[in-house]
Write a protein that holds these residues in place. Sequence first.
Motif, PDB file in Angstrom:
ATOM      1  N   GLY A 166      49.931 -37.517  38.342  1.00  7.99           N
ATOM      2  CA  GLY A 166      49.334 -38.835  38.099  1.00  7.99           C
ATOM      3  C   GLY A 166      50.398 -39.886  38.222  1.00  7.99           C
ATOM      4  N   SER A 167      51.709 -39.564  38.579  1.00  8.00           N
ATOM      5  CA  SER A 167      52.900 -40.552  38.621  1.00  8.00           C
ATOM      6  C   SER A 167      52.946 -41.168  40.050  1.00  8.00           C
ATOM      7  CB  SER A 167      54.255 -39.857  38.478  1.00  8.00           C
ATOM      8  OG  SER A 167      54.116 -39.017  37.151  1.00  8.00           O
ATOM      9  N   PRO A 168      53.186 -42.458  39.911  1.00 12.94           N
ATOM     10  CA  PRO A 168      53.104 -43.259  41.054  1.00 12.94           C
ATOM     11  C   PRO A 168      54.354 -42.621  42.347  1.00 12.94           C
ATOM     12  CG  PRO A 168      53.533 -44.639  39.141  1.00 12.94           C
ATOM     13  CD  PRO A 168      53.495 -43.275  38.827  1.00 12.94           C
ATOM     14  N   THR A 169      53.889 -42.504  43.423  1.00 13.63           N
ATOM     15  CA  THR A 169      54.904 -42.225  44.353  1.00 13.63           C
ATOM     16  C   THR A 169      55.894 -43.126  45.107  1.00 13.63           C
ATOM     17  OG1 THR A 169      53.111 -42.431  46.200  1.00 13.63           O
ATOM     18  CG2 THR A 169      53.151 -40.500  45.243  1.00 13.63           C
ATOM     19  N   GLY A 170      55.505 -44.514  44.611  1.00 16.66           N
ATOM     20  CA  GLY A 170      56.335 -45.555  45.380  1.00 16.66           C
ATOM     21  C   GLY A 170      55.494 -46.075  46.679  1.00 16.66           C
ATOM     22  N   GLU A 171      54.503 -45.334  47.221  1.00 17.04           N
ATOM     23  CA  GLU A 171      53.750 -45.782  48.395  1.00 17.04           C
ATOM     24  C   GLU A 171      52.479 -46.236  47.946  1.00 17.04           C
ATOM     25  OE1 GLU A 171      54.535 -42.634  51.660  1.00 17.04           O
ATOM     26  OE2 GLU A 171      53.550 -41.644  50.081  1.00 17.04           O
ATOM     27  N   VAL A 172      51.759 -47.283  48.795  1.00 19.98           N
ATOM     28  CA  VAL A 172      50.622 -47.889  48.256  1.00 19.98           C
ATOM     29  C   VAL A 172      49.752 -47.702  49.347  1.00 19.98           C
ATOM     30  CG1 VAL A 172      49.787 -50.308  48.037  1.00 19.98           C
ATOM     31  CG2 VAL A 172      51.867 -49.542  47.265  1.00 19.98           C
ATOM     32  N   MET A 209      46.240 -50.308  46.109  1.00 15.16           N
ATOM     33  CA  MET A 209      46.583 -49.326  44.910  1.00 15.16           C
ATOM     34  C   MET A 209      47.547 -48.216  45.034  1.00 15.16           C
ATOM     35  SD  MET A 209      43.389 -46.784  44.066  1.00 15.16           S
ATOM     36  CE  MET A 209      43.937 -45.132  43.477  1.00 15.16           C
ATOM     37  N   PRO A 210      48.457 -48.217  44.242  1.00 17.35           N
ATOM     38  CA  PRO A 210      49.619 -47.337  44.165  1.00 17.35           C
ATOM     39  C   PRO A 210      49.066 -45.685  44.359  1.00 17.35           C
ATOM     40  CG  PRO A 210      49.421 -48.142  41.931  1.00 17.35           C
ATOM     41  CD  PRO A 210      48.235 -48.710  42.902  1.00 17.35           C
ATOM     42  N   LEU A 211      49.865 -44.844  45.298  1.00 18.06           N
ATOM     43  CA  LEU A 211      49.570 -43.696  45.579  1.00 18.06           C
ATOM     44  C   LEU A 211      50.105 -42.802  44.249  1.00 18.06           C
ATOM     45  CD1 LEU A 211      49.644 -43.272  49.297  1.00 18.06           C
ATOM     46  CD2 LEU A 211      47.565 -43.530  47.756  1.00 18.06           C
ATOM     47  N   LEU A 212      49.355 -41.622  43.612  1.00 17.90           N
ATOM     48  CA  LEU A 212      49.900 -41.078  42.582  1.00 17.90           C
ATOM     49  C   LEU A 212      50.166 -39.569  43.246  1.00 17.90           C
ATOM     50  CD1 LEU A 212      47.357 -42.165  39.873  1.00 17.90           C
ATOM     51  CD2 LEU A 212      49.770 -43.427  40.488  1.00 17.90           C
ATOM     52  N   ASP A 213      51.060 -38.945  42.475  1.00 23.26           N
ATOM     53  CA  ASP A 213      51.408 -37.394  42.839  1.00 23.26           C
ATOM     54  C   ASP A 213      50.251 -36.652  41.983  1.00 23.26           C
ATOM     55  OD1 ASP A 213      52.316 -37.312  40.356  1.00 23.26           O
ATOM     56  OD2 ASP A 213      54.572 -37.101  40.917  1.00 23.26           O
ATOM     57  N   ASP A 214      50.587 -35.129  42.146  1.00 21.94           N
ATOM     58  CA  ASP A 214      49.369 -34.437  41.619  1.00 21.94           C
ATOM     59  C   ASP A 214      49.620 -34.667  40.030  1.00 21.94           C
ATOM     60  OD1 ASP A 214      48.703 -33.473  44.128  1.00 21.94           O
ATOM     61  OD2 ASP A 214      49.914 -31.897  44.009  1.00 21.94           O
ATOM     62  N   THR A 222      47.037 -43.804  55.448  1.00 22.90           N
ATOM     63  CA  THR A 222      46.066 -43.989  54.506  1.00 22.90           C
ATOM     64  C   THR A 222      45.684 -45.432  54.657  1.00 22.90           C
ATOM     65  OG1 THR A 222      47.389 -44.623  52.663  1.00 22.90           O
ATOM     66  CG2 THR A 222      46.740 -42.264  52.713  1.00 22.90           C
ATOM     67  N   GLY A 223      44.430 -46.013  54.255  1.00 22.91           N
ATOM     68  CA  GLY A 223      44.011 -47.420  54.302  1.00 22.91           C
ATOM     69  C   GLY A 223      42.764 -47.591  53.841  1.00 22.91           C
ATOM     70  N   PHE A 224      42.422 -49.012  53.395  1.00 22.63           N
ATOM     71  CA  PHE A 224      41.179 -49.261  52.657  1.00 22.63           C
ATOM     72  C   PHE A 224      40.421 -50.210  53.958  1.00 22.63           C
ATOM     73  CE2 PHE A 224      43.103 -49.542  48.391  1.00 22.63           C
ATOM     74  CZ  PHE A 224      42.156 -48.516  47.634  1.00 22.63           C
ATOM     75  N   VAL A 225      39.158 -49.810  53.956  1.00 18.50           N
ATOM     76  CA  VAL A 225      38.484 -50.354  55.046  1.00 18.50           C
ATOM     77  C   VAL A 225      37.265 -51.093  54.448  1.00 18.50           C
ATOM     78  CG1 VAL A 225      36.768 -50.015  56.995  1.00 18.50           C
ATOM     79  CG2 VAL A 225      38.844 -48.538  56.511  1.00 18.50           C
ATOM     80  N   GLY A 231      34.912 -41.103  42.972  1.00 21.18           N
ATOM     81  CA  GLY A 231      35.113 -41.468  41.477  1.00 21.18           C
ATOM     82  C   GLY A 231      35.545 -42.856  41.231  1.00 21.18           C
ATOM     83  N   PRO A 232      35.527 -43.145  39.863  1.00 20.11           N
ATOM     84  CA  PRO A 232      36.035 -44.348  39.536  1.00 20.11           C
ATOM     85  C   PRO A 232      37.523 -44.481  39.745  1.00 20.11           C
ATOM     86  CG  PRO A 232      34.833 -43.426  37.854  1.00 20.11           C
ATOM     87  CD  PRO A 232      35.038 -42.349  38.919  1.00 20.11           C
ATOM     88  N   GLN A 233      37.891 -45.558  40.304  1.00 21.46           N
ATOM     89  CA  GLN A 233      39.262 -45.958  40.450  1.00 21.46           C
ATOM     90  C   GLN A 233      39.488 -47.249  40.339  1.00 21.46           C
ATOM     91  OE1 GLN A 233      41.424 -43.374  41.810  1.00 21.46           O
ATOM     92  NE2 GLN A 233      39.921 -41.982  41.873  1.00 21.46           N
ATOM     93  N   THR A 234      40.871 -47.698  39.858  1.00 26.54           N
ATOM     94  CA  THR A 234      41.165 -49.193  39.678  1.00 26.54           C
ATOM     95  C   THR A 234      41.990 -49.526  41.038  1.00 26.54           C
ATOM     96  OG1 THR A 234      41.205 -48.839  37.326  1.00 26.54           O
ATOM     97  CG2 THR A 234      42.566 -50.744  38.131  1.00 26.54           C
ATOM     98  N   VAL A 235      41.439 -50.665  41.775  1.00 28.62           N
ATOM     99  CA  VAL A 235      41.781 -50.914  42.739  1.00 28.62           C
ATOM    100  C   VAL A 235      42.376 -52.663  42.564  1.00 28.62           C
ATOM    101  CG1 VAL A 235      41.424 -51.647  45.392  1.00 28.62           C
ATOM    102  CG2 VAL A 235      40.487 -49.538  44.164  1.00 28.62           C
ATOM    103  N   SER A 236      43.393 -53.165  42.997  1.00 27.96           N
ATOM    104  CA  SER A 236      43.905 -54.446  42.878  1.00 27.96           C
ATOM    105  C   SER A 236      43.195 -55.264  44.112  1.00 27.96           C
ATOM    106  CB  SER A 236      45.229 -54.815  42.853  1.00 27.96           C
ATOM    107  OG  SER A 236      45.766 -53.898  41.621  1.00 27.96           O
ATOM    108  N   ILE A 237      42.446 -56.406  44.049  1.00 23.18           N
ATOM    109  CA  ILE A 237      41.852 -57.048  44.887  1.00 23.18           C
ATOM    110  C   ILE A 237      41.965 -58.569  44.937  1.00 23.18           C
ATOM    111  CG2 ILE A 237      39.478 -57.821  46.014  1.00 23.18           C
ATOM    112  CD1 ILE A 237      38.500 -54.827  45.348  1.00 23.18           C
TER     113      ILE A 237
END
Length: 181
Positions: A137-143, A130-135, A5-8, A57-63
């Motif tokens: 809505g809890s953080p998976t530990g991956e970003v 942005m932290p990845l979430l599981d189904d 995964t990644g942001f572009v 949709g709307p997401q909160t991303v740290s920039i």
Amino acid sequence: VIQRTGFVFHQGSDFSTPIGSQISGKSSNVAPGAQDIRLTAVRESDTTGSCEAFLVGPQTVSIGHTCESPGNCSATGNMEVNGTTVGSNPAGSAANTTPISIDFGDDTSSSGPLRLRYYDAGSVSLFAQMPLLDDEGSPTGEVIAGSSGPFAIVPAGFCVEAVNPDLACATVGADCSVGAV
């Protein structure tokens, strides 16, 4: 390690066009030099192995932004993304970020618009995470993360004021002779 995964950071619908030069103090979506700067989250498809849209949709991303040249930022609060001042970092650092709400649209667009405004001049880059979430809505530990390449911020213009009043122009826009002190 393969990143799935990644942001572009890109312009319009063209993922290969990076952020171009900006004019200091001017919003990136305003002429001259207006750009349709976007952030898209992509992931590797489980079925095809090719890239596909990941967030909608709307997401909160740290920039945040990094001052590449010069390597130290002159003051905090120099970069705005969508009207919000984002974290400022010296070259080689990505510690300071600011959460920004970005609407990634629906499955057909899946990219969020970014309006940039930088109040200094030099070379900077942006990064997002942005932290990845599981189904549930809890953080998976991956970003999910990504960064732009460096891009230049050029001054809108220069104002030169004579130190010696005898050498100053009488009116704005006047042709003045060059003098030596």
